[in-house]
Design an enzyme around this catalytic site. Structure first.
Site: not given
Length: 399
Positions: A126-129, A384-386, A245
């Site tokens: 996966q090339g996201y971040s 992230s959860n935030e 995901e």
């Protein structure tokens, strides 16, 4: 976890258990149970056994070679394979890209890529971040400039899990840098990892593993037919993928297996001359995490059932992501506490196959520290959860 299954569902659970008894190699289950690092061949071996049974793609429709299991059957399968310490199914092709191609890909892309994903002919990552675009994924800066029948890609991706093994990578790339909003002007591109100009560099994690990587693109030429859907509409496809995901990140099966392991350890380790499980403070925390897990499992079934009916999971997937990671991290924390001083010394070499290092303490202590350390990432990856709390707030309040 007993969710009052029907007779048919109990029969399916018995079938899964029989399959695991007969077809799950002890060598693989021991590696998973002890937290040892798995090789690509280990994953492929387990994939092959699931594929032979027809369960490698339980959520895929039969028209594309999947098992088309019900939501409850998939829950049962997930719970039983993790309880048996089977390797996880690598999700990038099967559970992420596959659903995107089925919904947004061309008929040619579906005909070419889906069978290859199912047969493990292609290993995807996966090339996201990116270094400046993690949870703020809309800020991706990797560019794809069209030149005739090709895109020329330049940029960098990071935290690319198992990218060192991958044949292909699905990427978010910026095709319109002048777009008004950052979510606009992003496209979804399929890139062959053997294309000239791609470099993969490993990142050493706190537990000593190198499962994530940096991926660099320098004038990488990609055929235009590798574009999924429409140009500049990639954010829509990315959100669709992320909802699947994040539902998976809830990790009900992993949490259930972790809780069962925690209970065994707490019943073995002693505190004040009695089993740790009888310590009222420790027992209360175990009880609370079990209650939370039961509630999450029920919610997860509801969300998966909605997806089965054709509805893409909405803010519920973010809720599951938050709660699931909190539960798994609490289980990891309690397990490390239960193991006590044996969880303090940690050498990553102990997790490699064929090591000559002697384990420290009881067998179940070896994985306590690395799992605790590695799973600190759960509340960060996949958004992230935030960020998930922001998604929930904006969606439910219609902001």
């Amino acid at each position: 976890m007993d969710l009052s299954y029907t007779p048919e569902e109990r029969a399916f659970r018995d079938e899964v258990r029989a399959f695991l008894r007969d077809r799950l190699p002890k060598r693989l289950s021991d590696k998973v149970r002890l937290g040892r690092h798995l090789s690509k061949d280990d994953y492929l071996e387990w994939h092959a056994r699931l594929r032979e049974k027809g369960w490698l793609a339980p959520n895929w429709p039969k028209a594309h070679g999947g098992a088309e299991l019900s939501a409850v059957q998939r829950h049962i399968l997930d719970e039983e394979v993790t309880a048996a310490h089977a390797p996880r199914v690598v999700p990038f092709g099967l559970n992420m890209l596959g659903p995107v191609l089925m919904k947004f890909g061309s008929s040619e892309q579906q005909a070419h890529y889906l069978p290859r994903i199912l047969n493990d002919d292609d290993w995807w990552c996966q090339g996201y971040s990116e270094p400046g675009a993690g949870s703020d994924l809309a800020s991706v800066r990797t560019t794809a400039v069209r030149e005739g029948d090709e895109y020329v890609v330049n940029g960098q991706k990071t935290w690319t899990t198992l990218g060192q093994h991958a044949d292909w990578i699905f990427c978010l790339v910026r095709t319109d840098p002048q777009a008004e909003k950052p979510q606009q002007g992003i496209s979804f591109l399929l890139i062959d990892m053997n294309t000239p100009g791609i470099e993969v560099r490993p990142i050493v994690l706190i537990d000593g593993s190198t499962e994530v990587n940096e991926v660099f693109f320098s004038d990488v030429r990609v055929p235009v037919e590798n574009l999924v859907g429409e140009e500049n509409k990639g954010w829509t496809y990315a959100k669709y993928l992320l909802t699947h995901e994040r539902t998976g990140i809830a990790g009900v099966g992993f949490a259930s297996a972790g809780l069962a392991n925690l209970k065994r350890i707490a019943a073995t380790e002693m505190s004040g001359g009695r089993p740790l499980s009888e310590n009222p403070f420790f027992a209360a925390r175990m009880a609370q995490v079990e209650i939370d897990l039961m509630a999450m499992a029920t919610t997860n079934l509801r969300v998966v059932a909605q997806a089965e009916a054709g509805q893409a999971p909405g803010p519920e997937s973010s809720m599951l992501k938050i709660k699931g990671t909190q539960i798994r991290q609490e289980i990891n924390f309690l397990t490390r506490r239960a193991v006590g001083p044996y969880a303090m010394p940690f050498a990553s070499e102990l997790l490699e196959e064929g090591t000559n290092h002697e384990p420290i303490g009881p067998e179940y202590a070896a994985a306590a520290a690395p799992q605790y350390l590695n799973n600190r990432k759960l509340s960060i990856y996949g958004g992230s959860n935030e960020i998930q709390r922001g998604i929930i707030t904006k969606t439910l309040l219609n902001l």
